[in-house]
Design a protein around this motif. Structure first.
Motif, mmCIF file in Angstrom:
data_model
loop_
_atom_site.group_PDB
_atom_site.id
_atom_site.type_symbol
_atom_site.label_atom_id
_atom_site.label_comp_id
_atom_site.label_asym_id
_atom_site.label_seq_id
_atom_site.Cartn_x
_atom_site.Cartn_y
_atom_site.Cartn_z
ATOM 1 N N THR A 199 46.751 31.252 44.341
ATOM 2 C CA THR A 199 45.638 32.196 44.460
ATOM 3 C C THR A 199 45.278 32.419 45.925
ATOM 4 N N LEU A 200 45.280 31.353 46.738
ATOM 5 C CA LEU A 200 44.995 31.497 48.158
ATOM 6 C C LEU A 200 46.023 32.394 48.834
ATOM 7 N N MET A 201 47.265 32.322 48.373
ATOM 8 C CA MET A 201 48.335 33.114 48.966
ATOM 9 C C MET A 201 48.340 34.553 48.469
ATOM 10 N N GLY A 202 47.683 34.796 47.333
ATOM 11 C CA GLY A 202 47.684 36.133 46.764
ATOM 12 C C GLY A 202 48.808 36.370 45.787
ATOM 13 N N LEU A 203 49.480 35.284 45.358
ATOM 14 C CA LEU A 203 50.523 35.438 44.342
ATOM 15 C C LEU A 203 49.931 35.648 42.957
ATOM 16 N N ILE A 204 48.699 35.160 42.744
ATOM 17 C CA ILE A 204 47.987 35.380 41.491
ATOM 18 C C ILE A 204 46.791 36.273 41.790
ATOM 19 N N THR A 205 46.710 37.403 41.146
ATOM 20 C CA THR A 205 45.623 38.351 41.359
ATOM 21 C C THR A 205 45.143 38.868 40.008
ATOM 22 N N ASP A 206 44.100 39.669 40.052
ATOM 23 C CA ASP A 206 43.629 40.309 38.825
ATOM 24 C C ASP A 206 44.746 41.147 38.222
ATOM 25 N N GLY A 207 44.923 40.998 36.931
ATOM 26 C CA GLY A 207 45.962 41.778 36.264
ATOM 27 C C GLY A 207 46.007 41.443 34.802
ATOM 28 N N PRO A 208 47.000 41.952 34.094
ATOM 29 C CA PRO A 208 47.128 41.634 32.666
ATOM 30 C C PRO A 208 47.274 40.127 32.458
ATOM 31 N N GLY A 209 46.330 39.560 31.746
ATOM 32 C CA GLY A 209 46.412 38.145 31.435
ATOM 33 C C GLY A 209 45.764 37.222 32.446
ATOM 34 N N THR A 210 45.273 37.754 33.566
ATOM 35 C CA THR A 210 44.649 36.899 34.583
ATOM 36 C C THR A 210 43.362 37.536 35.097
ATOM 37 N N SER A 211 42.440 36.683 35.522
ATOM 38 C CA SER A 211 41.207 37.135 36.180
ATOM 39 C C SER A 211 41.019 36.289 37.430
ATOM 40 N N VAL A 212 40.818 36.938 38.567
ATOM 41 C CA VAL A 212 40.606 36.252 39.843
ATOM 42 C C VAL A 212 39.356 36.805 40.485
ATOM 43 N N SER A 213 38.482 35.924 40.934
ATOM 44 C CA SER A 213 37.279 36.336 41.636
ATOM 45 C C SER A 213 37.045 35.418 42.821
ATOM 46 N N GLY A 214 36.047 35.758 43.623
ATOM 47 C CA GLY A 214 35.807 35.018 44.856
ATOM 48 C C GLY A 214 36.477 35.694 46.027
ATOM 49 N N SER A 215 36.376 35.083 47.183
ATOM 50 C CA SER A 215 36.902 35.677 48.411
ATOM 51 C C SER A 215 37.893 34.737 49.077
ATOM 52 N N VAL A 216 39.022 35.299 49.526
ATOM 53 C CA VAL A 216 40.016 34.553 50.301
ATOM 54 C C VAL A 216 40.293 35.346 51.571
ATOM 55 N N LEU A 217 39.768 34.849 52.696
ATOM 56 C CA LEU A 217 39.966 35.509 53.980
ATOM 57 C C LEU A 217 41.011 34.740 54.779
#
Length: 347
Positions: free
Chosen positions: A67-85
């Motif tokens: 998730t920190l790398m951006g390999l997992i993002t919002d999409g079908p089957g997943t929900s990602v929230s919060g901020s990664v700068l």
């Protein structure tokens, strides 16, 4: 006559962390319901620093790294929230093309199993030259030269010959070195190493971990070292983040976590590390029970069912992280009854 006060020395300029993760949450939607694999994790990491993320299998370490790398993002089957700068750039606000441009040049990952990270029908040199040609615009000859140089940098003997071999022709330790070379190919500012010593023997594990540390120091590269083994991060990280059931339970300076663990879970993990000063055949303490089902996590502290210090408050009320993340002595801990400085690590 009044003497004017001498001017104070100017305060050192504030250093902006390379990585700032705030309230990161990652959920997977399954037929049985949502699984909250990462639940409200906040971390910071400066240039050249090394952070260890530890915990049992299933605690959310690898999901957090992706998730920190951006390999997992919002999409079908997943929900990602919060901020990664990352270097001031919001990773999850980028388009897919923007994230692909970030991978390799700003952030790279060393995955667990090198055999699944390498294409068995491509030569080692091809693995390395593809990314530098794409991101750095090098010619075929220049990319070949850089590939050989990268293999030499990670300690592979006869790099020119190895570049013309296939992954199956290399040992497990050499394959892992190739994966590290791939991650370093475009000079990333942040390296995420996810269980980089899986399936390697003890001697090779030490070589790989020492290599990662020396490269981090040499290149001033920030590193996130993910492991279920606390002995892996001891002496090789600046700070340690202990995760349990998707949540951060302790976050402090590495020496503080090992010398004065404040969360009972951290204490139990440390107590289970084999020690050379114990008599032969001594049974190591084990943490009774199993991690909770993240489909139906307990309402209070998620470690409470396995904790000998748990009270009614622990069962009903989830603790929040308390303390100061920058305090090198105590850091922050999520526990209603944290261990005191005079309490030793016991399971």
């Amino acid at each position: 006559m009044t003497t004017a006060p001498s001017p104070k020395d100017p305060a050192p300029p504030a250093v902006t962390p390379l990585l700032i993760a705030t309230d990161v949450r990652t959920a997977f939607h399954t037929a049985r319901g949502p699984v909250q694999a990462v639940d409200g994790v906040s971390l910071t990491l400066g240039e050249g620093e090394t952070l260890g993320i530890v915990g049992e299998s299933g605690s959310g370490k690898s999901v957090l790294g992706r998730t920190l790398m951006g390999l997992i993002t919002d999409g079908p089957g997943t929900s990602v929230s919060g901020s990664v700068l990352l270097g001031g750039t919001d990773v999850h606000a980028l388009t897919p093309a923007g994230r692909r441009a970030l991978w390799g040049t700003e952030v790279a990952m060393v995955f667990q199993d090198p055999m699944t990270s390498l294409n068995p029908v491509k030569k080692v040199g091809t693995h390395l030259s593809e990314s530098v040609r794409l991101h750095l615009g090098l010619s075929r000859a220049e990319a070949r030269e850089r590939a050989v140089g990268l293999l030499r940098q990670v300690g592979i003997p006869e790099p020119s010959r190895r570049a013309d071999q296939y992954p199956h022709e290399l040992s497990g330790g050499m394959r892992q070195r190739v994966v590290i070379a791939m991650a370093l190919a475009c000079g990333p500012r942040l390296l995420i190493a996810d269980e980089p010593t899986t399936a390697l023997d003890v001697t090779v594990q030490k070589q790989i971990l020492d290599l990662l540390r020396s490269l981090s120091e040499e290149l001033r590269m920030a590193t996130v070292l993910i492991s279920h083994d606390l002995s892996t991060v001891a002496g090789r990280t600046d700070r340690v983040a202990v995760m349990y059931a998707g949540r951060l339970v302790e976050y402090a300076d590495t020496a503080a976590v090992f010398d004065r663990p404040r969360h009972p879970y951290s204490s139990a993990l440390i107590a289970s590390i084999p020690r050379l000063d114990l008599p032969p055949h001594t049974l190591l303490p084990a943490i009774e029970g199993s991690p909770p089902d993240l489909l139906h996590p307990p309402p209070g502290c998620r470690f409470a069912p396995r904790c000998g210090r748990a009270t009614d408050r622990c069962v009903t009320q989830a603790p929040r992280l308390a303390g100061r993340a920058g305090d090198r002595d105590t850091g922050v801990v999520a526990c209603h009854h944290p261990l005191g400085a005079d309490e030793e690590a016991t399971a």
